[in-house]
Design a protein around this motif. Sequence first.
Motif, PDB file in Angstrom:
ATOM      1  N   THR A  38     116.752 -46.965 -14.524  1.00  0.00           N
ATOM      2  CA  THR A  38     117.765 -46.713 -13.760  1.00  0.00           C
ATOM      3  C   THR A  38     117.215 -46.763 -12.498  1.00  0.00           C
ATOM      4  OG1 THR A  38     117.665 -44.375 -13.663  1.00  0.00           O
ATOM      5  CG2 THR A  38     119.173 -45.219 -15.306  1.00  0.00           C
ATOM      6  N   ALA A  39     117.788 -47.926 -11.659  1.00  0.00           N
ATOM      7  CA  ALA A  39     117.520 -48.109 -10.264  1.00  0.00           C
ATOM      8  C   ALA A  39     118.450 -48.837  -9.581  1.00  0.00           C
ATOM      9  CB  ALA A  39     116.209 -49.012 -10.247  1.00  0.00           C
ATOM     10  N   ASP A  40     118.218 -48.913  -8.111  1.00  0.00           N
ATOM     11  CA  ASP A  40     118.971 -49.739  -7.430  1.00  0.00           C
ATOM     12  C   ASP A  40     118.458 -51.410  -7.575  1.00  0.00           C
ATOM     13  OD1 ASP A  40     119.811 -51.434  -5.087  1.00  0.00           O
ATOM     14  OD2 ASP A  40     119.808 -49.515  -3.722  1.00  0.00           O
ATOM     15  N   PRO A  41     119.114 -52.236  -8.096  1.00  0.00           N
ATOM     16  CA  PRO A  41     118.941 -53.683  -8.365  1.00  0.00           C
ATOM     17  C   PRO A  41     118.492 -54.438  -7.073  1.00  0.00           C
ATOM     18  CG  PRO A  41     121.058 -53.285  -8.750  1.00  0.00           C
ATOM     19  CD  PRO A  41     120.808 -51.894  -8.414  1.00  0.00           C
ATOM     20  N   LEU A  42     119.098 -54.041  -5.958  1.00  0.00           N
ATOM     21  CA  LEU A  42     119.114 -54.771  -4.934  1.00  0.00           C
ATOM     22  C   LEU A  42     118.007 -54.446  -4.008  1.00  0.00           C
ATOM     23  CD1 LEU A  42     122.714 -55.815  -4.138  1.00  0.00           C
ATOM     24  CD2 LEU A  42     120.989 -56.920  -5.473  1.00  0.00           C
ATOM     25  N   CYS A  43     117.330 -53.260  -4.165  1.00  0.00           N
ATOM     26  CA  CYS A  43     116.154 -52.631  -3.511  1.00  0.00           C
ATOM     27  C   CYS A  43     114.839 -52.366  -4.187  1.00  0.00           C
ATOM     28  CB  CYS A  43     116.810 -51.791  -2.810  1.00  0.00           C
ATOM     29  SG  CYS A  43     115.541 -50.807  -1.594  1.00  0.00           S
ATOM     30  N   TYR A  44     115.137 -51.096  -4.936  1.00  0.00           N
ATOM     31  CA  TYR A  44     113.904 -50.714  -5.601  1.00  0.00           C
ATOM     32  C   TYR A  44     113.572 -51.186  -6.807  1.00  0.00           C
ATOM     33  CZ  TYR A  44     114.433 -46.715  -2.117  1.00  0.00           C
ATOM     34  OH  TYR A  44     114.475 -46.246  -0.928  1.00  0.00           O
ATOM     35  N   LEU A  45     114.522 -51.822  -7.857  1.00  0.00           N
ATOM     36  CA  LEU A  45     114.111 -52.566  -8.779  1.00  0.00           C
ATOM     37  C   LEU A  45     113.163 -53.682  -8.382  1.00  0.00           C
ATOM     38  CD1 LEU A  45     114.204 -52.555 -11.913  1.00  0.00           C
ATOM     39  CD2 LEU A  45     116.303 -53.845 -11.741  1.00  0.00           C
ATOM     40  N   GLN A  46     113.329 -54.268  -7.083  1.00  0.00           N
ATOM     41  CA  GLN A  46     112.442 -55.463  -6.856  1.00  0.00           C
ATOM     42  C   GLN A  46     111.257 -55.058  -6.298  1.00  0.00           C
ATOM     43  OE1 GLN A  46     114.425 -58.249  -4.106  1.00  0.00           O
ATOM     44  NE2 GLN A  46     116.426 -57.437  -4.459  1.00  0.00           N
ATOM     45  N   GLN A  47     110.635 -53.834  -6.310  1.00  0.00           N
ATOM     46  CA  GLN A  47     109.389 -53.307  -6.139  1.00  0.00           C
ATOM     47  C   GLN A  47     108.766 -52.405  -7.110  1.00  0.00           C
ATOM     48  OE1 GLN A  47     110.210 -50.482  -2.627  1.00  0.00           O
ATOM     49  NE2 GLN A  47     111.704 -52.079  -1.852  1.00  0.00           N
ATOM     50  N   PRO A  48     108.258 -53.211  -8.298  1.00  0.00           N
ATOM     51  CA  PRO A  48     107.407 -52.833  -9.479  1.00  0.00           C
ATOM     52  C   PRO A  48     106.777 -51.428  -9.298  1.00  0.00           C
ATOM     53  CG  PRO A  48     107.255 -55.087  -9.187  1.00  0.00           C
ATOM     54  CD  PRO A  48     107.699 -54.750  -7.742  1.00  0.00           C
ATOM     55  N   GLU A  94     119.532 -47.537  -1.953  1.00  0.00           N
ATOM     56  CA  GLU A  94     119.329 -48.093  -0.509  1.00  0.00           C
ATOM     57  C   GLU A  94     120.378 -49.037  -0.373  1.00  0.00           C
ATOM     58  OE1 GLU A  94     117.790 -47.412   3.238  1.00  0.00           O
ATOM     59  OE2 GLU A  94     117.318 -46.343   1.283  1.00  0.00           O
ATOM     60  N   CYS A  95     120.882 -49.724  -1.237  1.00  0.00           N
ATOM     61  CA  CYS A  95     121.773 -50.912  -1.222  1.00  0.00           C
ATOM     62  C   CYS A  95     123.166 -50.876  -1.739  1.00  0.00           C
ATOM     63  CB  CYS A  95     121.208 -52.081  -1.524  1.00  0.00           C
ATOM     64  SG  CYS A  95     119.637 -52.785  -0.724  1.00  0.00           S
ATOM     65  N   GLY A  96     123.702 -49.637  -2.224  1.00  0.00           N
ATOM     66  CA  GLY A  96     124.810 -49.120  -2.711  1.00  0.00           C
ATOM     67  C   GLY A  96     124.985 -49.576  -4.020  1.00  0.00           C
ATOM     68  N   MET A  97     123.776 -49.957  -4.726  1.00  0.00           N
ATOM     69  CA  MET A  97     124.218 -50.449  -6.139  1.00  0.00           C
ATOM     70  C   MET A  97     123.282 -49.899  -7.044  1.00  0.00           C
ATOM     71  SD  MET A  97     126.530 -52.622  -6.233  1.00  0.00           S
ATOM     72  CE  MET A  97     126.211 -53.582  -7.762  1.00  0.00           C
ATOM     73  N   ALA A  98     123.685 -49.747  -8.299  1.00  0.00           N
ATOM     74  CA  ALA A  98     122.756 -48.951  -9.440  1.00  0.00           C
ATOM     75  C   ALA A  98     122.736 -49.920 -10.496  1.00  0.00           C
ATOM     76  CB  ALA A  98     123.178 -47.573  -9.702  1.00  0.00           C
ATOM     77  N   CYS A  99     121.775 -49.650 -11.532  1.00  0.00           N
ATOM     78  CA  CYS A  99     121.786 -50.524 -12.729  1.00  0.00           C
ATOM     79  C   CYS A  99     121.247 -49.674 -13.894  1.00  0.00           C
ATOM     80  CB  CYS A  99     120.966 -51.876 -12.506  1.00  0.00           C
ATOM     81  SG  CYS A  99     119.272 -51.589 -12.496  1.00  0.00           S
ATOM     82  N   PHE A 100     121.340 -50.318 -15.034  1.00  0.00           N
ATOM     83  CA  PHE A 100     120.683 -49.896 -16.127  1.00  0.00           C
ATOM     84  C   PHE A 100     119.993 -51.182 -16.876  1.00  0.00           C
ATOM     85  CE2 PHE A 100     124.405 -46.807 -17.413  1.00  0.00           C
ATOM     86  CZ  PHE A 100     123.960 -45.934 -16.781  1.00  0.00           C
TER      87      PHE A 100
END
Length: 416
Positions: free
Chosen positions: A224-234, A303-309
């Motif tokens: 679970t992460a912010d796909p437009l911010c933290y998910l871009q940072q492995p 950080e970018c107002g989005m979440a994901c699975f």
Amino acid sequence: MLDFEKLLRDAENGVLPALKYLGDIYLDGLEENNIKPDLQKAVEYYERAADGGMEDALLDLGYIYCAGEYTEPDYLKGIGYYKRAAALGNTIALGNLGMTYCKGYGVKKNEKKGFEYFLKSAEGGNADAMLQVSGMYRSGTGVKKDKKAAAYWKDKAEEQRKLDEEAEKASQKSPLQEAFEKNLKFISKDTLEPDFANRLFAADGGMSQYTLGNCEFATGMLITADPLCYLQQPRSISVKEKTISPGSYPVQVSVMRSETAGLRIVGARLKIKESEAVKFELANGRIQKDGEWKTTFAGFPVECGMACFCDAQAAESYWSFLSGWYKEHENGNIYDDYFEALFAESYQKEPNYQRAGGDLLMWHNPLDGSQIAMFASGLGDGYYTDYWGIDKDGEICELTVVFMNPELFGGWNLGC
């Protein structure tokens, strides 16, 4: 309950408001977290905040040592803190020093010096100090009598009070701000009640439900992460400590339309089994460090107002996609130049469950077809806790994250 662990982490990272808040907590205690007053700890945290230049912390320390409420007065220490704050132009500290010298608290009484401090405070916009200056001019205390100056500072004090009242009214919190602050406490809890969560996603619970579709989890290792911010940072990503059976599972969101907050996604869940959750437990993560897997906290920052699975394998494919995309678009912005159009297309297809511009997207990676379920995170940025839903047989039946408590934003009966 306050997320005390997060507050401690912020303080250790030198976040000044966190240091000040910890000082406040230890000064008077915090019953809901079973924290008893501890003056020594309070002073330690205030001093760290003060060393960082935080004026309020200097005022707190001055009060602690001068007021005699928490310990025997130590005017030398207290005045020292007030002088440090006064050097930063703090008008409250200047006024306190004025009173100290006028009354002789811990120093030789010196009304002239007291007047000078009061005058500096008044010139800085302190209405109380203006009245003190007016009175001292009128009585000739610490300064030569001057009726004209006394009248001038009295009028200035009245003008300043009106300005302060107007500023206070202008700064009063809106209903949305008040609800937002209460919601911050709600989402930081380490427990999730089954009745609340199940009602959030129930057909007759007062919210509207939407299923983005089934999302493929090839390895069963969840992220679970912010796909437009933290998910871009492995390096910043953790996978869930528990895994699920590889397979395809539906992703559902619960949507509220509120007069206070507008249309918002209040929660999302990955439904792993059809059974209902009878309890929830924190979905702790794990991260590889120094060649070993270590447990991390449940939840994730936004950080970018989005979440994901998504699945761990899908995340790796996402990183490959991003690497290639940025090579082709050296100065590009992945949202503006790529995702924005996809979210807009999603809104056109399902406008009843998302805001204009789009809040929902089941993204298919052009490289291999792997999927990431993306959705807006309630009111936007923050830190959101996620939970495993456990059914009556003790098996995982869902992964749930709650962004908002509908009750704080107008109640439950506000579906779309």
